[in-house]
Write a protein that holds these residues in place. Sequence first.
Motif, PDB file in Angstrom:
ATOM      1  N   GLU A 147       6.590  -2.279   7.999  1.00 58.44           N
ATOM      2  CA  GLU A 147       5.696  -1.821   6.912  1.00 58.44           C
ATOM      3  C   GLU A 147       4.137  -1.944   7.256  1.00 58.44           C
ATOM      4  O   GLU A 147       3.271  -1.151   6.934  1.00 58.44           O
ATOM      5  N   ALA A 148       3.794  -3.302   7.737  1.00 56.87           N
ATOM      6  CA  ALA A 148       2.455  -3.703   7.840  1.00 56.87           C
ATOM      7  C   ALA A 148       1.878  -2.923   8.990  1.00 56.87           C
ATOM      8  O   ALA A 148       0.579  -2.636   8.723  1.00 56.87           O
ATOM      9  N   LEU A 149       2.524  -2.526  10.034  1.00 55.27           N
ATOM     10  CA  LEU A 149       1.819  -2.037  11.277  1.00 55.27           C
ATOM     11  C   LEU A 149       2.165  -0.304  11.429  1.00 55.27           C
ATOM     12  O   LEU A 149       1.613   0.292  12.054  1.00 55.27           O
ATOM     13  N   ASP A 197      -1.936  -4.498  -1.447  1.00 58.69           N
ATOM     14  CA  ASP A 197      -1.092  -4.301  -2.289  1.00 58.69           C
ATOM     15  C   ASP A 197       0.387  -3.826  -1.885  1.00 58.69           C
ATOM     16  O   ASP A 197       1.405  -4.203  -2.147  1.00 58.69           O
ATOM     17  N   ARG A 198       0.443  -3.139  -0.746  1.00 56.26           N
ATOM     18  CA  ARG A 198       1.597  -2.711  -0.368  1.00 56.26           C
ATOM     19  C   ARG A 198       2.161  -3.981   0.408  1.00 56.26           C
ATOM     20  O   ARG A 198       3.258  -4.084   0.385  1.00 56.26           O
ATOM     21  N   LEU A 199       1.343  -4.760   1.048  1.00 51.15           N
ATOM     22  CA  LEU A 199       1.959  -5.800   2.001  1.00 51.15           C
ATOM     23  C   LEU A 199       2.276  -6.893   1.056  1.00 51.15           C
ATOM     24  O   LEU A 199       3.374  -7.665   1.366  1.00 51.15           O
ATOM     25  N   THR A 200       1.552  -7.203  -0.171  1.00 48.66           N
ATOM     26  CA  THR A 200       2.121  -8.319  -1.090  1.00 48.66           C
ATOM     27  C   THR A 200       3.637  -7.749  -1.634  1.00 48.66           C
ATOM     28  O   THR A 200       4.488  -8.512  -2.013  1.00 48.66           O
ATOM     29  N   ALA A 201       3.653  -6.465  -2.046  1.00 49.52           N
ATOM     30  CA  ALA A 201       4.854  -5.995  -2.542  1.00 49.52           C
ATOM     31  C   ALA A 201       6.050  -6.114  -1.201  1.00 49.52           C
ATOM     32  O   ALA A 201       7.242  -6.377  -1.713  1.00 49.52           O
TER      33      ALA A 201
END
Length: 153
Positions: free
Chosen positions: A25-27, A117-121
């Motif tokens: 997700e992160a990369l 926001d996407r990464l904390t989710a």
Amino acid sequence: METEMELQLVIDCADPVRLVRFWVEALGYVPEPAPGGHATWREYWAEMGVPDEELPPGAGETPESIVDPAGKGPRVWFQAVPEAKTVKNRLHLDLKVGGGRGVPLEERTRRVTAKVDRLTAAGATVLRVMDEPEMAYYAVVLQDPEGNEFCVV
């Protein structure tokens, strides 16, 4: 004459499967499939002659590495280790999503915030926000699900 070199990043962790899911997700990477049409990495390693006693239970049954689908970035391998992370990383990743100083600060901040926001989710934790408008700078320091620090800039 210098030999050709390939770069691989290795991240020590307790749960490779969890970190594969997070860093995909992160990369924007993908889990690396086992080579040569093998169903799993464990099957591949067995064919290569790696003894079972060298592989912990479950190792290689699911992807433990990720790759850039465009083939530009380095392979990242999540290596299971018995010890937990206890101090700050000496090396960290910067996810540069803001676009650089040629992009207005307000837009860079929006891009960084959307990624954070996407990464904390997905399981990251925000450690601190580096918001320095007088320097036209905005970045966020986070930790992945196992505490490895990285920045979104």
